[in-house]
Design a protein around this motif. Sequence first.
Motif, PDB file in Angstrom:
ATOM      1  N   GLU A 141       0.828  -1.204   0.000  1.00  0.00           N
ATOM      2  CA  GLU A 141       0.000   0.000   0.000  1.00  0.00           C
ATOM      3  C   GLU A 141       0.865   1.258   0.000  1.00  0.00           C
ATOM      4  O   GLU A 141       0.578   2.216  -0.718  1.00  0.00           O
ATOM      5  CB  GLU A 141      -0.939  -0.017   1.211  1.00  0.00           C
ATOM      6  CG  GLU A 141      -2.008  -1.086   1.091  1.00  0.00           C
ATOM      7  CD  GLU A 141      -2.742  -1.355   2.376  1.00  0.00           C
ATOM      8  OE1 GLU A 141      -3.874  -1.853   2.293  1.00  0.00           O
ATOM      9  OE2 GLU A 141      -2.186  -1.097   3.475  1.00  0.00           O
ATOM     10  N   MET A 142       1.936   1.267   0.787  1.00  0.00           N
ATOM     11  CA  MET A 142       2.848   2.420   0.798  1.00  0.00           C
ATOM     12  C   MET A 142       3.494   2.600  -0.579  1.00  0.00           C
ATOM     13  O   MET A 142       3.682   3.720  -1.031  1.00  0.00           O
ATOM     14  CB  MET A 142       3.926   2.261   1.868  1.00  0.00           C
ATOM     15  CG  MET A 142       3.450   2.602   3.267  1.00  0.00           C
ATOM     16  SD  MET A 142       2.763   4.273   3.454  1.00  0.00           S
ATOM     17  CE  MET A 142       4.180   5.288   3.107  1.00  0.00           C
ATOM     18  N   GLY A 143       3.813   1.488  -1.228  1.00  0.00           N
ATOM     19  CA  GLY A 143       4.365   1.558  -2.579  1.00  0.00           C
ATOM     20  C   GLY A 143       3.404   2.236  -3.530  1.00  0.00           C
ATOM     21  O   GLY A 143       3.800   3.053  -4.367  1.00  0.00           O
ATOM     22  N   PHE A 144       2.121   1.917  -3.415  1.00  0.00           N
ATOM     23  CA  PHE A 144       1.103   2.536  -4.264  1.00  0.00           C
ATOM     24  C   PHE A 144       1.010   4.037  -3.986  1.00  0.00           C
ATOM     25  O   PHE A 144       0.945   4.845  -4.913  1.00  0.00           O
ATOM     26  CB  PHE A 144      -0.258   1.875  -4.053  1.00  0.00           C
ATOM     27  CG  PHE A 144      -1.332   2.454  -4.915  1.00  0.00           C
ATOM     28  CD1 PHE A 144      -1.495   2.035  -6.221  1.00  0.00           C
ATOM     29  CD2 PHE A 144      -2.178   3.440  -4.427  1.00  0.00           C
ATOM     30  CE1 PHE A 144      -2.487   2.580  -7.034  1.00  0.00           C
ATOM     31  CE2 PHE A 144      -3.174   3.999  -5.220  1.00  0.00           C
ATOM     32  CZ  PHE A 144      -3.321   3.559  -6.523  1.00  0.00           C
ATOM     33  N   VAL A 145       0.991   4.410  -2.709  1.00  0.00           N
ATOM     34  CA  VAL A 145       0.917   5.828  -2.341  1.00  0.00           C
ATOM     35  C   VAL A 145       2.137   6.568  -2.885  1.00  0.00           C
ATOM     36  O   VAL A 145       2.015   7.648  -3.466  1.00  0.00           O
ATOM     37  CB  VAL A 145       0.805   5.999  -0.806  1.00  0.00           C
ATOM     38  CG1 VAL A 145       0.942   7.466  -0.413  1.00  0.00           C
ATOM     39  CG2 VAL A 145      -0.529   5.442  -0.307  1.00  0.00           C
ATOM     40  N   ASN A 146       3.323   5.985  -2.742  1.00  0.00           N
ATOM     41  CA  ASN A 146       4.543   6.616  -3.244  1.00  0.00           C
ATOM     42  C   ASN A 146       4.561   6.686  -4.767  1.00  0.00           C
ATOM     43  O   ASN A 146       4.990   7.683  -5.341  1.00  0.00           O
ATOM     44  CB  ASN A 146       5.787   5.887  -2.722  1.00  0.00           C
ATOM     45  CG  ASN A 146       5.953   6.089  -1.236  1.00  0.00           C
ATOM     46  OD1 ASN A 146       5.598   7.120  -0.687  1.00  0.00           O
ATOM     47  ND2 ASN A 146       6.482   5.085  -0.570  1.00  0.00           N
ATOM     48  N   LEU A 147       4.099   5.635  -5.441  1.00  0.00           N
ATOM     49  CA  LEU A 147       4.044   5.621  -6.902  1.00  0.00           C
ATOM     50  C   LEU A 147       3.106   6.700  -7.421  1.00  0.00           C
ATOM     51  O   LEU A 147       3.375   7.326  -8.441  1.00  0.00           O
ATOM     52  CB  LEU A 147       3.588   4.241  -7.399  1.00  0.00           C
ATOM     53  CG  LEU A 147       3.402   4.101  -8.912  1.00  0.00           C
ATOM     54  CD1 LEU A 147       4.732   4.309  -9.633  1.00  0.00           C
ATOM     55  CD2 LEU A 147       2.817   2.738  -9.237  1.00  0.00           C
ATOM     56  N   SER A 148       2.029   6.942  -6.713  1.00  0.00           N
ATOM     57  CA  SER A 148       1.068   7.946  -7.160  1.00  0.00           C
ATOM     58  C   SER A 148       1.712   9.320  -7.267  1.00  0.00           C
ATOM     59  O   SER A 148       1.347  10.124  -8.119  1.00  0.00           O
ATOM     60  CB  SER A 148      -0.134   7.997  -6.215  1.00  0.00           C
ATOM     61  OG  SER A 148       0.264   8.455  -4.937  1.00  0.00           O
ATOM     62  N   THR A 149       2.685   9.596  -6.409  1.00  0.00           N
ATOM     63  CA  THR A 149       3.394  10.878  -6.476  1.00  0.00           C
ATOM     64  C   THR A 149       4.162  10.993  -7.781  1.00  0.00           C
ATOM     65  O   THR A 149       4.176  12.047  -8.413  1.00  0.00           O
ATOM     66  CB  THR A 149       4.361  11.004  -5.277  1.00  0.00           C
ATOM     67  OG1 THR A 149       3.625  10.797  -4.080  1.00  0.00           O
ATOM     68  CG2 THR A 149       5.002  12.368  -5.232  1.00  0.00           C
ATOM     69  N   GLN A 150       4.773   9.905  -8.213  1.00  0.00           N
ATOM     70  CA  GLN A 150       5.512   9.906  -9.468  1.00  0.00           C
ATOM     71  C   GLN A 150       4.591  10.087 -10.667  1.00  0.00           C
ATOM     72  O   GLN A 150       5.006  10.550 -11.718  1.00  0.00           O
ATOM     73  CB  GLN A 150       6.307   8.607  -9.622  1.00  0.00           C
ATOM     74  CG  GLN A 150       7.373   8.433  -8.562  1.00  0.00           C
ATOM     75  CD  GLN A 150       7.981   7.039  -8.608  1.00  0.00           C
ATOM     76  OE1 GLN A 150       7.674   6.242  -9.493  1.00  0.00           O
ATOM     77  NE2 GLN A 150       8.840   6.746  -7.648  1.00  0.00           N
ATOM     78  N   LEU A 151       3.333   9.716 -10.521  1.00  0.00           N
ATOM     79  CA  LEU A 151       2.363   9.846 -11.609  1.00  0.00           C
ATOM     80  C   LEU A 151       1.634  11.188 -11.571  1.00  0.00           C
ATOM     81  O   LEU A 151       0.646  11.380 -12.279  1.00  0.00           O
ATOM     82  CB  LEU A 151       1.347   8.701 -11.542  1.00  0.00           C
ATOM     83  CG  LEU A 151       1.927   7.297 -11.675  1.00  0.00           C
ATOM     84  CD1 LEU A 151       0.847   6.249 -11.450  1.00  0.00           C
ATOM     85  CD2 LEU A 151       2.560   7.115 -13.049  1.00  0.00           C
ATOM     86  N   GLY A 152       2.115  12.101 -10.718  1.00  0.00           N
ATOM     87  CA  GLY A 152       1.522  13.430 -10.655  1.00  0.00           C
ATOM     88  C   GLY A 152       0.355  13.559  -9.701  1.00  0.00           C
ATOM     89  O   GLY A 152      -0.320  14.577  -9.671  1.00  0.00           O
ATOM     90  N   LYS A 153       0.099  12.531  -8.914  1.00  0.00           N
ATOM     91  CA  LYS A 153      -0.983  12.575  -7.933  1.00  0.00           C
ATOM     92  C   LYS A 153      -0.423  13.051  -6.597  1.00  0.00           C
ATOM     93  O   LYS A 153       0.754  12.877  -6.315  1.00  0.00           O
ATOM     94  CB  LYS A 153      -1.627  11.196  -7.755  1.00  0.00           C
ATOM     95  CG  LYS A 153      -2.143  10.581  -9.023  1.00  0.00           C
ATOM     96  CD  LYS A 153      -3.334  11.326  -9.547  1.00  0.00           C
ATOM     97  CE  LYS A 153      -3.865  10.635 -10.798  1.00  0.00           C
ATOM     98  NZ  LYS A 153      -4.915  11.362 -11.429  1.00  0.00           N
ATOM     99  N   SER A 154      -1.271  13.570  -5.754  1.00  0.00           N
ATOM    100  CA  SER A 154      -0.856  14.052  -4.448  1.00  0.00           C
ATOM    101  C   SER A 154      -0.673  12.875  -3.479  1.00  0.00           C
ATOM    102  O   SER A 154      -1.597  12.093  -3.260  1.00  0.00           O
ATOM    103  CB  SER A 154      -1.904  15.006  -3.877  1.00  0.00           C
ATOM    104  OG  SER A 154      -1.690  15.215  -2.508  1.00  0.00           O
ATOM    105  N   LYS A 155       0.514  12.768  -2.914  1.00  0.00           N
ATOM    106  CA  LYS A 155       0.780  11.717  -1.925  1.00  0.00           C
ATOM    107  C   LYS A 155      -0.119  11.891  -0.703  1.00  0.00           C
ATOM    108  O   LYS A 155      -0.642  10.915  -0.167  1.00  0.00           O
ATOM    109  CB  LYS A 155       2.249  11.746  -1.515  1.00  0.00           C
ATOM    110  CG  LYS A 155       2.630  10.639  -0.565  1.00  0.00           C
ATOM    111  CD  LYS A 155       4.116  10.652  -0.286  1.00  0.00           C
ATOM    112  CE  LYS A 155       4.504   9.539   0.653  1.00  0.00           C
ATOM    113  NZ  LYS A 155       5.944   9.513   0.907  1.00  0.00           N
ATOM    114  N   VAL A 156      -0.342  13.128  -0.299  1.00  0.00           N
ATOM    115  CA  VAL A 156      -1.200  13.389   0.859  1.00  0.00           C
ATOM    116  C   VAL A 156      -2.629  12.952   0.561  1.00  0.00           C
ATOM    117  O   VAL A 156      -3.269  12.266   1.365  1.00  0.00           O
ATOM    118  CB  VAL A 156      -1.156  14.883   1.267  1.00  0.00           C
ATOM    119  CG1 VAL A 156      -2.213  15.192   2.315  1.00  0.00           C
ATOM    120  CG2 VAL A 156       0.228  15.257   1.773  1.00  0.00           C
ATOM    121  N   GLN A 157      -3.146  13.315  -0.608  1.00  0.00           N
ATOM    122  CA  GLN A 157      -4.522  12.942  -0.937  1.00  0.00           C
ATOM    123  C   GLN A 157      -4.680  11.428  -1.048  1.00  0.00           C
ATOM    124  O   GLN A 157      -5.648  10.865  -0.547  1.00  0.00           O
ATOM    125  CB  GLN A 157      -4.977  13.629  -2.219  1.00  0.00           C
ATOM    126  CG  GLN A 157      -5.208  15.114  -2.019  1.00  0.00           C
ATOM    127  CD  GLN A 157      -5.709  15.802  -3.271  1.00  0.00           C
ATOM    128  OE1 GLN A 157      -5.698  15.252  -4.355  1.00  0.00           O
ATOM    129  NE2 GLN A 157      -6.136  17.036  -3.111  1.00  0.00           N
TER     130      GLN A 157
END
Length: 131
Positions: A85-101
């Motif tokens: 799950e943390m990997g998904f949250v971190n990957l989302s940042t690389q895809l331009g998504k907000s890590k916080v959101q």
Amino acid sequence: LHLGGRASLSLIVEQNWRKSQAKLVVDSKYGFSTLTIEEKSYHVSFSHSKSFAIAAISVEPIGIDIEPFSRSTERVLSKLCSAKEMGFVNLSTQLGKSKVQNGILFWTGKEATAKCIGLGLRRALRTLKLL
């Protein structure tokens, strides 16, 4: 329960039933709440965060949670997310998504699911896997 959650529930009941016939039973150990109105039982879920409070009523088990997107999630996520799950949250940042959101979505998703299935919040959030 947070007073705002009770106030939200009171408004829902007033708009749909006669308030005097409503009886709320809360199981604080597992997060289950049941509302009985006119001999029919409903599942109830509450959540509050800062100045917000909500309540939901359903004929099926229900769980809700709210958190502001401005809230810091780093410490909380490290305690409740699996490595995947943390990997998904971190990957989302690389895809331009907000890590916080995305972190808030995992946090609220886990808490709402735990409330819905009655696992209890402390233990369930560490063991409940969304991915």
